[in-house]
Enzyme design. Sequence first.
Site, PDB file in Angstrom:
ATOM      1  N   HIS A  39       0.836  -1.205   0.000  1.00  0.00           N
ATOM      2  CA  HIS A  39       0.000   0.000   0.000  1.00  0.00           C
ATOM      3  C   HIS A  39       0.865   1.247   0.000  1.00  0.00           C
ATOM      4  O   HIS A  39       1.266   1.735   1.062  1.00  0.00           O
ATOM      5  CB  HIS A  39      -0.906  -0.017   1.234  1.00  0.00           C
ATOM      6  CG  HIS A  39      -1.757  -1.236   1.328  1.00  0.00           C
ATOM      7  ND1 HIS A  39      -1.249  -2.465   1.692  1.00  0.00           N
ATOM      8  CD2 HIS A  39      -3.078  -1.422   1.090  1.00  0.00           C
ATOM      9  CE1 HIS A  39      -2.228  -3.360   1.674  1.00  0.00           C
ATOM     10  NE2 HIS A  39      -3.346  -2.760   1.311  1.00  0.00           N
ATOM     11  N   HIS A 288      -4.229   3.045  -3.284  1.00  0.00           N
ATOM     12  CA  HIS A 288      -4.371   2.453  -1.954  1.00  0.00           C
ATOM     13  C   HIS A 288      -3.571   1.164  -1.792  1.00  0.00           C
ATOM     14  O   HIS A 288      -2.722   1.084  -0.920  1.00  0.00           O
ATOM     15  CB  HIS A 288      -5.854   2.187  -1.639  1.00  0.00           C
ATOM     16  CG  HIS A 288      -6.053   1.243  -0.504  1.00  0.00           C
ATOM     17  ND1 HIS A 288      -6.151   1.659   0.804  1.00  0.00           N
ATOM     18  CD2 HIS A 288      -6.132  -0.106  -0.468  1.00  0.00           C
ATOM     19  CE1 HIS A 288      -6.291   0.604   1.582  1.00  0.00           C
ATOM     20  NE2 HIS A 288      -6.290  -0.484   0.840  1.00  0.00           N
ATOM     21  N   SER A 411     -22.437 -10.279  37.757  1.00  0.00           N
ATOM     22  CA  SER A 411     -22.685 -11.658  37.334  1.00  0.00           C
ATOM     23  C   SER A 411     -21.402 -12.458  37.169  1.00  0.00           C
ATOM     24  O   SER A 411     -21.356 -13.643  37.470  1.00  0.00           O
ATOM     25  CB  SER A 411     -23.411 -11.678  35.984  1.00  0.00           C
ATOM     26  OG  SER A 411     -24.726 -11.221  36.126  1.00  0.00           O
ATOM     27  N   GLU A 440     -17.852  -4.972  24.390  1.00  0.00           N
ATOM     28  CA  GLU A 440     -16.967  -6.135  24.466  1.00  0.00           C
ATOM     29  C   GLU A 440     -15.763  -6.038  23.529  1.00  0.00           C
ATOM     30  O   GLU A 440     -14.640  -6.377  23.896  1.00  0.00           O
ATOM     31  CB  GLU A 440     -17.734  -7.434  24.167  1.00  0.00           C
ATOM     32  CG  GLU A 440     -18.656  -7.911  25.283  1.00  0.00           C
ATOM     33  CD  GLU A 440     -20.014  -7.214  25.265  1.00  0.00           C
ATOM     34  OE1 GLU A 440     -20.228  -6.356  24.390  1.00  0.00           O
ATOM     35  OE2 GLU A 440     -20.857  -7.542  26.123  1.00  0.00           O
ATOM     36  N   HIS A 501     -28.366 -16.795  24.896  1.00  0.00           N
ATOM     37  CA  HIS A 501     -27.365 -16.652  25.951  1.00  0.00           C
ATOM     38  C   HIS A 501     -26.626 -17.966  26.261  1.00  0.00           C
ATOM     39  O   HIS A 501     -25.847 -18.015  27.200  1.00  0.00           O
ATOM     40  CB  HIS A 501     -28.023 -16.132  27.237  1.00  0.00           C
ATOM     41  CG  HIS A 501     -28.299 -14.650  27.183  1.00  0.00           C
ATOM     42  ND1 HIS A 501     -28.974 -14.058  26.139  1.00  0.00           N
ATOM     43  CD2 HIS A 501     -27.963 -13.642  28.036  1.00  0.00           C
ATOM     44  CE1 HIS A 501     -29.060 -12.757  26.359  1.00  0.00           C
ATOM     45  NE2 HIS A 501     -28.446 -12.478  27.496  1.00  0.00           N
TER      46      HIS A 501
HETATM   47  C1  TPP Z   1     -11.518  -5.081   9.823  1.00  0.00           C
HETATM   48  C2  TPP Z   1     -10.960  -4.902   8.437  1.00  0.00           C
HETATM   49  N1  TPP Z   1     -11.787  -4.966   7.392  1.00  0.00           N
HETATM   50  C3  TPP Z   1     -11.297  -4.857   6.134  1.00  0.00           C
HETATM   51  C4  TPP Z   1      -9.962  -4.693   5.927  1.00  0.00           C
HETATM   52  C5  TPP Z   1      -9.404  -4.627   4.514  1.00  0.00           C
HETATM   53  N2  TPP Z   1      -8.944  -3.256   4.217  1.00  0.00           N
HETATM   54  C6  TPP Z   1      -7.664  -2.908   4.307  1.00  0.00           C
HETATM   55  S1  TPP Z   1      -7.405  -1.296   3.992  1.00  0.00           S
HETATM   56  C7  TPP Z   1      -9.031  -1.035   3.679  1.00  0.00           C
HETATM   57  C8  TPP Z   1      -9.519   0.326   3.292  1.00  0.00           C
HETATM   58  C9  TPP Z   1      -9.146   1.279   4.328  1.00  0.00           C
HETATM   59  O1  TPP Z   1      -9.459   2.570   3.977  1.00  0.00           O
HETATM   60  P1  TPP Z   1      -8.783   3.747   4.771  1.00  0.00           P
HETATM   61  O2  TPP Z   1      -8.764   3.428   6.205  1.00  0.00           O
HETATM   62  O3  TPP Z   1      -9.462   4.973   4.356  1.00  0.00           O
HETATM   63  O4  TPP Z   1      -7.281   3.692   4.292  1.00  0.00           O
HETATM   64  P2  TPP Z   1      -6.666   4.413   3.020  1.00  0.00           P
HETATM   65  O5  TPP Z   1      -7.140   3.685   1.805  1.00  0.00           O
HETATM   66  O6  TPP Z   1      -7.129   5.798   3.042  1.00  0.00           O
HETATM   67  O7  TPP Z   1      -5.223   4.226   3.251  1.00  0.00           O
HETATM   68  C10 TPP Z   1      -9.760  -2.207   3.855  1.00  0.00           C
HETATM   69  C11 TPP Z   1     -11.205  -2.316   3.647  1.00  0.00           C
HETATM   70  C12 TPP Z   1      -9.130  -4.648   7.059  1.00  0.00           C
HETATM   71  N3  TPP Z   1      -7.819  -4.520   6.971  1.00  0.00           N
HETATM   72  N4  TPP Z   1      -9.660  -4.725   8.297  1.00  0.00           N
END
Ligand code: TPP
Length: 710
Positions: A39, A288, A411, A440, A501
């Site tokens: 990235h 990205h 609990s 949680e 539960h």
């Molecule tokens: C919980 C989760 N869901 C999906 C992803 C896959 N994922 C990695 S980066 C991204 C997009 C993130 O966008 P942003 O935070 O705006 O980062 P930018 O592209 O601006 O660097 C996704 C969906 C992940 N890493 N974690």
Amino acid sequence: MSIATVSLSSPVLQTMDLTCVNAIRTLSMDGVQAANSGHPGTPMALAPVAYCLWQQFLRFDPQDPVWPNRDRFVLSIGHASMLLYSLLHLTEVRAVSKDYETLGEVSVPLDAIKSFRQLDSRCPGHPEYRWTSGVETTTGPLGQGVATSVGIAIARQWLAARYNRPGFEGLFDFNVYALCGDGCMMEGISSEAASLAGHLKLSNLCWIYDNNHITIEGNTSLAFTEDVATRFIGYGWNVTRVGDANDLEMLARAFRTFHSTKDRPTLIIVDSHIGYGAPHKQDTSGAHGEPLGEEEVRLAKRNYGWPEDKKFFVPEGVYDHFRQGIGKRGKQLRDAWFARIGEYRKQYPELAEELFRMQHRQLPEGWDRELPEFPADPKGLATRESSAKVLNAAAKNIPWLIGGSADLAPSTKTRITQEGAGDFSAENYAGRNFHFGIREHAMGAILNGLSLVKVRPFGSGFFIFVDYMRGSMRLSALMELPVIYVFTHDSIGVGEDGPTHQPIEQLAHMRSMPGLIVIRPADANEVREAWKVILQLHHEPAVLVLTRQAVPTIDRTKYAPASGLARGAYILADAPGGEPEVILIATGSEVALCLEAYEQLSKEGVRARVVSMPSWELFDDQDRNYRDAVLPPHVKARVSVEEASDFGWSKYTGSEGHNVCIESFGASAPLKQLLKKFGFSAERIVAAAKTQIAQQRAQSSTIGENNDIV
Ligand SMILES: Cc1ncc(C[n+]2csc(CCOP(=O)(O)OP(=O)(O)O)c2C)c(N)n1
Ligand SMILES: [Mg+2]
């Protein structure tokens, strides 16, 4: 001065600041390009933000990246890992061995950046704690980093409240910075964590939000139009904005605003351009998550005024510039701190000793001296009740054992009741009882944050809600953090609350997670032994699974001692001469049922063995001799009994064994009716045992007959 204008118009006018920023950018681009994966866009955009923070503000000594009072930098956007690796490289952060010994080598040499994302590289796809020194927490699942940063900030407040003393006001005063993006902001866990951070007025916490309007699928207008600033003001945060990620002065001003804000956490919203400087990819999702391509890299470098054909190029003076900035400042602060701690040790030897042990994950001398023994009692008590007694006895002698619940402490019985334990709140950061609220998932991440600062945290809830926090728990395991999870209401034993539960598949979920130790003790004395094991863990998170309802306290003069728990499974009751025809294996509340069945079988002359198996993981860790002694391979008549899915049990019962289990969701009814409906009775176990023996006999006689024929 906006460095954007300078960089794009006049390469000659590069200041050292800009050269350093561009070094971060180009190392990141080159790393991704060499890996042909990764990235690049966000490191390119946020290089000035990271540079400003690290070079001007972060109180971090690259020579000693584990100095306890260092500021923490959390890269919650784990996919932008090259940003962090470039910083670790350029600031020459040293590698630290797992036993806290500072080593001479650098954590991220240039070769590691060249082998970004390759097997065994110190620069894996996403930053991994315990793998690359200087990485404060593992990130990648979006939202986890920011939520963990709340735990780190809480830990600092707790340490300060307990250990800062007159004359030593700054012993613990570190700040926590987390860099996050649109993804972190969208994930629910960030809302849970931010809400709690605002409530607790964590003024040592600063999140920097990269407001670039881009995620993987395109512009955020596809799915995210909320007003983040208003949302955080609603949480009680201080919110400030920097309209241009390249504006070092405005960035510095925002960080100063954070420093001067003493009653709230701070959110800095930074507008940035993903893929900054790449002519065809800037501001697009194309920047990205894939390499820019050789030509685009070249053009971006041209825009930066950088030599176009040089790869992994660090211009002269860059390392030295960082040494003079973050390096010098960090070392001075670190050395001054260690000098103070020497003084502190003289004035407060006991507190200093506590700190030393805590920071080395050791327990105090005699920590287990008050753990209770429980007398045999057919009526017994719920394991959540015995756990409360054991936890409190341990907490007396381990001052940094702290934790709480997601609104279920009455609990789960996890309250530390000793006088003065108190409640952690904005008004009392010394409290040992935490109120995570009904959050949680954030609780799990916050526990990770606490553990990263090396206090010993526990969190509790109903076992069913483990489903809400698995993401954080997985990171406890991946980071090898000894977080303690206490889950009660462990089965259909919950009764009337019904199937929503009643855990069924949760044990299987937990047992399938690498590195996590799951313990479901059978009675009060096994609970004591379980806590003993758990508290001595250094690198494994543990899940303690406890009953809501009373279970008999097993008569240990008649049956084997509970200390067998440490080996995961042990022979609780045996056949004469240790020669069983059938083995009954159970965990938790079902062990007592197996003992009943065993007595009945014994009366009828059936030779049975009962194995209490509170922890698969601990048992699997034993040597073959022990495992074969408990479960002799030749005894194939086996019955497992557990009020849960049978998923995985055949590992111990074999393909021919029988599993008394639950194959559907539960039901809402008084426990007695449920036990009947789902067939948990001594009679059924007796019948299953006899059927098993008969089957095995029939099989061996068939084999015998066949042999005769042959
Ligand atoms: C919980 C989760 N869901 C999906 C992803 C896959 N994922 C990695 S980066 C991204 C997009 C993130 O966008 P942003 O935070 O705006 O980062 P930018 O592209 O601006 O660097 C996704 C969906 C992940 N890493 N974690
Ligand atoms: Mg984005």
